[in-house]
Design a protein around this motif. Structure first.
Motif, short mmCIF file in Angstrom:
data_model
loop_
_atom_site.label_atom_id
_atom_site.label_comp_id
_atom_site.label_asym_id
_atom_site.label_seq_id
_atom_site.Cartn_x
_atom_site.Cartn_y
_atom_site.Cartn_z
N SER A 110 -53.98 -12.11 -21.17
CA SER A 110 -54.62 -11.92 -19.87
C SER A 110 -56.10 -11.61 -20.01
O SER A 110 -56.91 -12.00 -19.16
N HIS A 113 -58.08 -14.85 -20.68
CA HIS A 113 -58.15 -15.79 -19.55
C HIS A 113 -59.36 -15.45 -18.67
O HIS A 113 -59.52 -14.32 -18.21
N GLY A 116 -59.35 -16.41 -12.29
CA GLY A 116 -58.63 -15.45 -11.46
C GLY A 116 -59.55 -14.41 -10.86
O GLY A 116 -60.03 -13.52 -11.55
N LYS A 119 -57.95 -10.46 -10.65
CA LYS A 119 -57.41 -9.81 -11.84
C LYS A 119 -57.64 -8.30 -11.77
O LYS A 119 -58.67 -7.84 -11.32
N GLU A 237 -40.19 -19.91 -7.65
CA GLU A 237 -40.74 -19.27 -6.46
C GLU A 237 -41.05 -20.30 -5.38
O GLU A 237 -41.75 -21.28 -5.62
N HIS A 394 -41.44 -10.94 -8.39
CA HIS A 394 -42.64 -11.48 -9.02
C HIS A 394 -43.41 -10.41 -9.80
O HIS A 394 -44.21 -10.73 -10.68
N GLN A 399 -46.56 -14.08 -17.60
CA GLN A 399 -46.89 -15.50 -17.63
C GLN A 399 -48.35 -15.69 -18.00
O GLN A 399 -49.15 -14.76 -17.93
N TYR A 400 -48.67 -16.91 -18.41
CA TYR A 400 -50.05 -17.27 -18.71
C TYR A 400 -50.33 -18.64 -18.11
O TYR A 400 -49.57 -19.57 -18.37
N LYS A 403 -50.85 -14.22 -12.83
CA LYS A 403 -50.95 -14.42 -11.39
C LYS A 403 -51.09 -13.07 -10.70
O LYS A 403 -50.75 -12.03 -11.27
N ARG A 404 -51.55 -13.12 -9.48
CA ARG A 404 -51.78 -11.90 -8.71
C ARG A 404 -50.50 -11.06 -8.63
O ARG A 404 -49.44 -11.55 -8.27
N ASP A 406 -48.52 -9.95 -10.78
CA ASP A 406 -47.41 -10.15 -11.71
C ASP A 406 -47.35 -8.94 -12.64
O ASP A 406 -48.09 -7.96 -12.47
N ASN A 409 -50.72 -7.87 -14.42
CA ASN A 409 -51.68 -7.24 -13.52
C ASN A 409 -51.19 -5.88 -13.04
O ASN A 409 -52.00 -4.95 -12.86
#
Length: 439
Positions: A110, A113, A116, A119, A237, A394, A399-400, A403-404, A406, A409
C-alpha cells in the motif's frame, strides 16, 4: 424613535472601525485572507472540521535489504534496484495457509502504490516529515519459511534475521530518537519475531490477538489488532469481478446448514474447546462439524460450506482468534464466536454484535445451549444481521491496489489513532530527569 437610535449606534460603530483601520490599530487583512483560503463550497459559518478531509498518515518506510521481505517470496529478486510498485512480486496464489499471515506484505504494498486520493497513509521520503516509521520485515513469513516447526535447525535463519534487523534499527537516529515508539512492526503470526520481541515492545505492533504476548509487551492502548487475511474466496462486490455474488432472493432458506465448522480440532490453550464441542454437536443433521487441515482443495470445500450455512462456528484456536472468523465474514455466514479473550479488529468503529453471535466458553459447553438458541433464532433478526455483514465485509479485504476503507486502509487509520499517545510519551521522556514516576 428606535430606528433613529439604531442608526446612530451603527454610524458610530462604523466611524470607530474606520478610524482604527486608518490609524493602523486594526488590520483586516487576516480576516479576508482566511475567507479567501477556505475551499470552494465551504462557508465559514458554520465551518466545522468534519467538512474538511483529514490529512493521511505520513509514513517513512525503511529501505531494508531484500532478505528481510520479498527475497523470501522470490530469492532471485535484485537487491540493488529499489522496491517499487513495478517490481513488487504479487502475493503467490499457491501460498495456501501462509496467506492468512500476509498482512505485512499488504501494508508494504500500500505504501508503494502512488494512486488513490483517499488513502489513509502515504509514503514520505523525508523521515523528518514522517508521523510514523514502517519496518517492512516479513516476520510471519520468516517464521513460516525458516523452520516453522520450532525445533528445525533452519529456525536459526529466523533468529539471525531478527538480530540483524535490531542492529539496523538501533543504528537509526529515528529509532533512537523515540525509542522505537513511532515505529510500526507487523507480527500477525503468534510465533513471529519470537526471539527478540522484548526489544520492540515499545513499538506499535500489528498483531492478530494478544494470546502470546505479556501485557508489558502488547496492549490495546499502543498496538493494533489486525484481521487475518481470509483464505476462502470472497463474494464479488456489486456483481463486479470474478466469482459469485450473494444475491439470492431468500438467503435464510437458501442456506440449508444451520451451523458449520471445518478445521483442526486439536488445538492448544483455549482452543481445546474444539474437541469438546465436537462431542456436543455430533449427530445433529443440521450441523456440519468436521476435522480438516488447510489444503487448496479443503479451502475450496470450506468456501462452499460456509456459503451454504446460516451460522459459522468460530471457537478459539491456539490463540483467541483464528482465520476462520474472517473466512466467515467474507462468506456472509453469521459468525458464532466462542472465545472469552478475543480482541477484534477495528472495534472502535465496528460493532460486531450487529452481525455476530457471542457465547462464553461456559455457555457453549452447556449441553444443547448453542443449538437451542440457534434453532430458535428469528429469521427477521438473521436477515438483518446478514445484511449488516454484507455491508462490513469490504473492511476485511486485503488487496492491491488498496481500495477505500479496505483492511489495509482501516489498519493505517488505527495506527493514526495511536500517534497522539506516541508523541505524548516521546515528549515526556525527553524532559524527564528521573525514571518515570507514573509507571
Amino acid at each position: 424613535m428606535y430606528g433613529k437610535t439604531i442608526c446612530i449606534i451603527v454610524f458610530f460603530v462604523f466611524l470607530i472601525a474606520s478610524y482604527s483601520i486608518y490609524m493602523g490599530t486594526v488590520d483586516p487583512t487576516p480576516y479576508f485572507t482566511q475567507l479567501q483560503s477556505l475551499p470552494r463550497g465551504i462557508s465559514c459559518s458554520p465551518c466545522n472540521s468534519s467538512t474538511i478531509s483529514p490529512q493521511p498518515l505520513r509514513v517513512f518506510m525503511y529501505d531494508l535489504p531484500r532478505k528481510f521481505n520479498i527475497a523470501m517470496m522470490d530469492p532471485h529478486i535484485s537487491d540493488v534496484e529499489p522496491i517499487s510498485a513495478k517490481n513488487l512480486p504479487p502475493w503467490p496464489q499457491t501460498s495456501g495457509i501462509k496467506r492468512q499471515h500476509s498482512v505485512e506484505y499488504w501494508l508494504m504494498a500500500s505504501l508503494l502504490h502512488n494512486g488513490g486520493a483517499e488513502k489513509e497513509a502515504v509514503r514520505v521520503f523525508d523521515p523528518e516529515s514522517a508521523d510514523a516509521f514502517y519496518v517492512p520485515f516479513f516476520s510471519s513469513l520468516s517464521f513460516n519459511t525458516h523452520g516453522k516447526n520450532m525445533t528445525d535447525p533452519d529456525t536459526e535463519f529466523d533468529r539471525l534475521l531478527q538480530v540483524d534487523l535490531m542492529e539496523y534499527l538501533e543504528n537509526s537516529n529515528y529509532w533512537r530518537r523515540s525509542g522505537g515508539r513511532d515505529h510500526v512492526i507487523p507480527m500477525t503470526h503468534p510465533n513471529a519475531f519470537r526471539f527478540l520481541r522484548q526489544q520492540v515492545n515499545a513499538s506499535i505492533l500489528i498483531v492478530a490477538d494478544f494470546g502470546r504476548y505479556p501485557k508489558e509487551m502488547a496492549r490495546l492502548d499502543k498496538d493494533v489488532v489486525s484481521p487475518y487475511v481470509h483464505v476462502v474466496e470472497s463474494f464479488r462486490e456489486d456483481g463486479v469481478g470474478d466469482g459469485d455474488d450473494d444475491s439470492t432472493p431468500d438467503p435464510f432458506e437458501a442456506r440449508g446448514t444451520l451451523l458449520y465448522f471445518r478445521g483442526n480440532t486439536v488445538r492448544k490453550a483455549e482452543g481445546r474447546i474444539r474437541l469438546k464441542l465436537e462431542k456436543l454437536l455430533a449427530g445433529n443433521s443440521d450441523v456440519h462439524y468436521e476435522k480438516s487441515v488447510a489444503t487448496t482443495q479443503n479451502i475450496k470445500v470450506s468456501t462452499e460450506g460456509m456459503r451454504s450455512s446460516k451460522f459459522c462456528l468460530h471457537p478459539a484456536g491456539d490463540t483467541p482468534s483464528s482465520c476462520r472468523l474472517f473466512d466467515a465474514i467474507v462468506s456472509h455466514c453469521i459468525p458464532v464466536i466462542i472465545s472469552d479473550k478475543i480482541e477484534l479488529p477495528f472495534e472502535d468503529e465496528i460493532d460486531y454484535s450487529e452481525f455476530s453471535v457471542f457465547y462464553s466458553v461456559k455457555e457453549a459447553l452447556e449441553p444443547g445451549f448453542i443449538l437451542d438458541n440457534l434453532r430458535q433464532f428469528p429469521k427477521e433478526k438473521w436477515l438483518k444481521m446478514w445484511a449488516n455483514l454484507k455491508n462490513v465485509s469490504h473492511h476485511f479485504e486485503f488487496q492491491y491496489p488498496p481500495k477505500r476503507e479496505d483492511a489495509v486502509n482501516m489498519l493505517w487509520r488505527q495506527v493514526k489513532h495511536k500517534i497522539p499517545n506516541v508523541k505524548l510519551a516521546v515528549h515526556r521522556n525527553r524532559r524527564l530527569k528521573v525514571p518515570d514516576w507514573w509507571l
